[in-house]
Write a protein that holds these residues in place. Structure first.
Motif, mmCIF file in Angstrom:
data_model
loop_
_atom_site.group_PDB
_atom_site.id
_atom_site.type_symbol
_atom_site.label_atom_id
_atom_site.label_comp_id
_atom_site.label_asym_id
_atom_site.label_seq_id
_atom_site.Cartn_x
_atom_site.Cartn_y
_atom_site.Cartn_z
ATOM 1 N N HIS A 1 66.770 14.785 4.374
ATOM 2 C CA HIS A 1 67.343 15.737 5.200
ATOM 3 C C HIS A 1 67.152 15.223 6.669
ATOM 4 O O HIS A 1 66.426 15.352 7.309
ATOM 5 C CB HIS A 1 66.870 16.933 4.965
ATOM 6 C CG HIS A 1 67.049 17.657 3.727
ATOM 7 N ND1 HIS A 1 68.261 17.902 3.136
ATOM 8 C CD2 HIS A 1 66.584 17.720 2.825
ATOM 9 C CE1 HIS A 1 68.179 18.484 2.001
ATOM 10 N NE2 HIS A 1 67.056 18.460 1.578
ATOM 11 N N GLU B 1 71.919 17.497 8.949
ATOM 12 C CA GLU B 1 71.488 18.876 9.058
ATOM 13 C C GLU B 1 72.449 19.524 10.503
ATOM 14 O O GLU B 1 72.569 20.598 10.218
ATOM 15 C CB GLU B 1 70.011 19.013 9.626
ATOM 16 C CG GLU B 1 69.191 18.702 8.504
ATOM 17 C CD GLU B 1 69.637 19.564 6.989
ATOM 18 O OE1 GLU B 1 69.851 20.759 7.250
ATOM 19 O OE2 GLU B 1 69.674 18.868 6.100
ATOM 20 N N ASN C 1 75.950 20.310 9.085
ATOM 21 C CA ASN C 1 75.734 21.436 8.329
ATOM 22 C C ASN C 1 75.831 22.813 9.142
ATOM 23 O O ASN C 1 76.383 23.505 9.084
ATOM 24 C CB ASN C 1 74.450 21.269 7.299
ATOM 25 C CG ASN C 1 74.455 20.227 6.272
ATOM 26 O OD1 ASN C 1 75.706 19.684 6.152
ATOM 27 N ND2 ASN C 1 73.378 20.072 5.779
ATOM 28 N N ASN D 1 78.903 23.054 10.907
ATOM 29 C CA ASN D 1 80.141 23.288 9.914
ATOM 30 C C ASN D 1 80.049 24.990 9.673
ATOM 31 O O ASN D 1 81.290 25.479 8.995
ATOM 32 C CB ASN D 1 79.843 22.700 8.586
ATOM 33 C CG ASN D 1 80.408 21.308 8.628
ATOM 34 O OD1 ASN D 1 81.220 20.895 9.788
ATOM 35 N ND2 ASN D 1 79.787 20.428 8.094
ATOM 36 N N ARG E 1 70.621 27.021 6.218
ATOM 37 C CA ARG E 1 70.596 26.963 4.782
ATOM 38 C C ARG E 1 69.357 27.002 4.179
ATOM 39 O O ARG E 1 68.377 26.206 4.632
ATOM 40 C CB ARG E 1 71.337 25.683 4.397
ATOM 41 C CG ARG E 1 72.740 25.792 4.372
ATOM 42 C CD ARG E 1 73.205 24.058 4.008
ATOM 43 N NE ARG E 1 72.746 23.924 2.464
ATOM 44 C CZ ARG E 1 72.678 22.800 1.775
ATOM 45 N NH1 ARG E 1 72.811 21.755 2.572
ATOM 46 N NH2 ARG E 1 72.096 22.872 0.767
#
Length: 118
Positions: free
Chosen positions: A5, A10, A13, A16, A46
């Protein structure tokens, strides 16, 4: 089988799903972007795991599950080389943790070693 990761992934992410990473918070936010317990940031983080299905066959010798504290100071190949020196997975795990500590890891260190018998 590994999926690292990386901060840039990240950050993507987070962006987004409507969040943002500023230069000031980058060092603070990205390491916890997979956090389970920070409810104030939950809408932008997340905590769902990445899942990968892989067939285990006679060529599979070992599986190492570890936290960043190990991976930040050791490569995949280094961990395998150390773990393969042991028949007992618990001893292998303890040795990997000891090596990460010896290498001055500054993060939490968790490690599970699974040795497959062929």
């Amino acid at each position: 089988m590994t999926t690292d990761h990386e901060p840039i992934i990240e950050q993507g992410n987070i962006e987004n799903i409507g969040g943002f990473v500023s230069n000031m918070s980058r060092l603070l936010l990205l390491p916890i972007s997979r956090a389970f317990d920070d409810k104030s940031l939950k809408s932008h983080l997340r905590s769902d795991p990445d899942i990968q299905w892989t067939n285990i066959d006679n060529n599979t010798d070992i599986l190492i599950l570890a936290s960043d504290g190990l991976w930040k100071v050791m490569s995949n190949q280094e961990t395998i080389d150390i773990a393969k020196k042991f028949k007992d997975p618990q001893k292998a795990s303890k040795q990997l943790i000891a090596e990460a500590v010896k290498r001055d890891s500054k993060d939490d260190i968790s490690c599970v070693v699974v040795i497959f018998e062929g």
